[in-house]
Design an enzyme around this catalytic site. Structure first.
Site, short mmCIF file in Angstrom:
data_model
loop_
_atom_site.label_atom_id
_atom_site.label_comp_id
_atom_site.label_asym_id
_atom_site.label_seq_id
_atom_site.Cartn_x
_atom_site.Cartn_y
_atom_site.Cartn_z
N ASN A 169 -17.65 17.10 7.29
CA ASN A 169 -17.94 16.00 8.22
C ASN A 169 -19.33 15.46 7.89
O ASN A 169 -20.33 16.18 8.04
CB ASN A 169 -17.88 16.54 9.65
CG ASN A 169 -18.27 15.51 10.68
OD1 ASN A 169 -18.62 14.37 10.35
ND2 ASN A 169 -18.21 15.90 11.93
N VAL A 170 -19.40 14.21 7.45
CA VAL A 170 -20.69 13.67 7.00
C VAL A 170 -21.73 13.57 8.12
O VAL A 170 -22.91 13.39 7.85
CB VAL A 170 -20.53 12.28 6.33
CG1 VAL A 170 -19.68 12.36 5.08
CG2 VAL A 170 -20.00 11.23 7.31
N TYR A 215 -20.59 -0.81 15.24
CA TYR A 215 -20.36 -0.91 13.79
C TYR A 215 -21.39 -1.85 13.14
O TYR A 215 -21.96 -1.53 12.09
CB TYR A 215 -18.94 -1.44 13.57
CG TYR A 215 -18.44 -1.42 12.15
CD1 TYR A 215 -17.94 -0.25 11.58
CD2 TYR A 215 -18.42 -2.58 11.38
CE1 TYR A 215 -17.44 -0.25 10.28
CE2 TYR A 215 -17.92 -2.59 10.09
CZ TYR A 215 -17.43 -1.43 9.54
OH TYR A 215 -16.94 -1.43 8.25
N SER A 229 -21.39 -3.60 5.23
CA SER A 229 -20.24 -4.44 5.60
C SER A 229 -20.73 -5.84 5.91
O SER A 229 -21.88 -6.04 6.31
CB SER A 229 -19.55 -3.87 6.85
OG SER A 229 -18.68 -4.82 7.41
P1 NAP Z 1 -10.58 4.22 5.68
O1 NAP Z 1 -9.35 3.78 4.96
O2 NAP Z 1 -10.49 4.49 7.13
O3 NAP Z 1 -11.19 5.48 4.92
C1 NAP Z 1 -12.34 6.12 5.37
C2 NAP Z 1 -12.23 7.60 5.07
O4 NAP Z 1 -13.42 8.25 5.58
C3 NAP Z 1 -11.04 8.25 5.77
O5 NAP Z 1 -10.37 9.13 4.90
C4 NAP Z 1 -11.70 8.97 6.92
O6 NAP Z 1 -10.98 10.08 7.42
C5 NAP Z 1 -13.01 9.41 6.29
N1 NAP Z 1 -13.97 9.82 7.30
C6 NAP Z 1 -14.11 9.31 8.55
N2 NAP Z 1 -15.05 9.97 9.21
C7 NAP Z 1 -15.52 10.92 8.38
C8 NAP Z 1 -16.50 11.94 8.52
N3 NAP Z 1 -17.17 12.11 9.66
N4 NAP Z 1 -16.74 12.75 7.46
C9 NAP Z 1 -16.04 12.61 6.32
N5 NAP Z 1 -15.10 11.67 6.13
C10 NAP Z 1 -14.83 10.84 7.15
O7 NAP Z 1 -11.73 3.12 5.50
P2 NAP Z 1 -12.01 2.08 4.31
O8 NAP Z 1 -11.44 0.77 4.69
O9 NAP Z 1 -11.66 2.68 3.01
O10 NAP Z 1 -13.58 1.93 4.46
C11 NAP Z 1 -14.48 2.67 3.67
C12 NAP Z 1 -15.89 2.18 3.96
O11 NAP Z 1 -15.97 0.78 3.70
C13 NAP Z 1 -16.33 2.36 5.41
O12 NAP Z 1 -17.71 2.68 5.46
C14 NAP Z 1 -16.09 0.99 6.01
O13 NAP Z 1 -16.92 0.76 7.13
C15 NAP Z 1 -16.47 0.11 4.84
N6 NAP Z 1 -15.89 -1.23 4.90
C16 NAP Z 1 -14.54 -1.41 4.85
C17 NAP Z 1 -14.03 -2.70 4.89
C18 NAP Z 1 -12.56 -2.98 4.82
O14 NAP Z 1 -12.19 -4.14 4.95
N7 NAP Z 1 -11.70 -2.01 4.60
C19 NAP Z 1 -14.91 -3.79 5.01
C20 NAP Z 1 -16.27 -3.56 5.07
C21 NAP Z 1 -16.75 -2.27 5.00
P3 NAP Z 1 -10.07 9.88 8.76
O15 NAP Z 1 -9.04 8.86 8.39
O16 NAP Z 1 -9.56 11.25 9.02
O17 NAP Z 1 -11.01 9.36 9.82
#
Ligand code: NAP
Length: 252
Positions: free
Chosen positions: A62-63, A162, A150
């Site tokens: 857990n980060v 966020y 983001s």
């Molecule tokens: P995602 O599909 O939800 O993947 C995030 C991963 O991080 C999931 O496997 C999640 O596990 C894990 N995680 C959550 N809390 C954690 C913790 N405390 N310790 C370790 N791992 C943890 O999200 P994503 O869309 O790939 O996004 C990745 C990053 O990009 C994030 O920082 C997000 O804010 C940023 N971002 C995404 C977008 C977008 O459009 N997708 C846009 C801007 C920024 P669980 O599923 O079990 O929680």
């Protein structure tokens, strides 16, 4: 910096952007330490990285937990012998308005809704960077830390928690680039717009359609497009202290 044989930690590496970046870097010969909460999901991602051509190992951590992050970083250094990079990618959404007045009632964003996002998206980035940078200095290794910010860092409605965390991450990218340059560690950020991952897959179809219509390029980004930029940041040794914006031209 060469990606081949570089040891890179990717948090949230089990799915979404984290997994896409890990697979892409593995395809360029990097050695990946994947950090996430779920072992089964991590195992799948490790196999995908190996299939792409790079070595990979899984770390359940857990980060937002100081002890777990510290133990994970020590374990990665023991397992791989060095650390050359970190992508602070793990993140969560707990969207909601600051307050909503309805039928004479005022609903408020709860402190736990605020705090959970700050803990993972901001404190998690602080802990990861602090521990990895300290280990890199101890080992005398050089490299790059990427923070995933983001487009919402500009201030997005319904995202007090966020937006605050992602603006913090953008500011810390600048601070740490200044502080860590003397140790041969660059720090860079990526601010994605809307990218096709499980995170955005949870949005209502109407909301997705409305949002896509507002993007000048008229589509969401692909995880591989973020991964491509992460590889560029590793390979360009003059990139530091700045946030690369990948949003198809969208402005909030
Ligand atoms: P995602 O599909 O939800 O993947 C995030 C991963 O991080 C999931 O496997 C999640 O596990 C894990 N995680 C959550 N809390 C954690 C913790 N405390 N310790 C370790 N791992 C943890 O999200 P994503 O869309 O790939 O996004 C990745 C990053 O990009 C994030 O920082 C997000 O804010 C940023 N971002 C995404 C977008 C977008 O459009 N997708 C846009 C801007 C920024 P669980 O599923 O079990 O929680």
């Amino acid at each position: 910096m060469q990606l081949k044989d570089s040891v890179i930690i990717v948090t949230g590496g089990g799915q979404g952007l984290g997994r896409a970046m890990a697979e892409y870097l593995a395809g360029r010969g990097a050695r990946l330490a994947l950090v996430d909460l779920d072992q089964a999901r991590l195992d799948e991602a490790v196999n995908a990285c190996k299939a792409a051509g790079g070595d990979a190992r899984a770390y359940v951590c857990n980060v937002a937990n100081e002890d777990q992050v510290s133990a994970m970083v020590n374990q990665v250094a023991d397992d791989f012998g060095t650390i050359n990079g970190l992508i602070n990618n793990a993140g969560i959404l707990r969207d909601g308005l600051l307050l909503k007045a309805k039928d004479g009632q005022i609903q408020k964003m709860s402190l736990s809704q605020w705090q959970s996002v700050i803990d993972v998206n901001l404190t998690g980035v602080f802990l990861g960077t602090r521990e990895v940078a300290a280990k890199m200095v101890e080992l005398g290794s050089k490299g790059l830390i990427i923070n995933i910010s983001s487009i919402s860092r500009a201030g997005n409605m319904g995202q007090s928690n966020y937006s605050a965390a992602k603006a913090g991450v953008a500011a810390l990218t600048v601070v740490w680039a200044k502080e860590l340059a003397r140790y041969g560690i660059r720090v860079a950020g990526i601010a994605p717009g809307f990218i096709e991952t499980e995170m955005t897959g949870g949005m209502k179809p109407e909301a997705l359609e409305k949002m896509t219509a507002g993007i000048p390029l008229r589509r969401m980004g692909k995880p591989e497009e973020i991964a491509h930029s992460a590889a560029y940041l590793f390979e360009n040794d003059y990139y530091s202290g700045r946030i690369l914006e990948l949003d198809g031209g969208l402005r909030l």
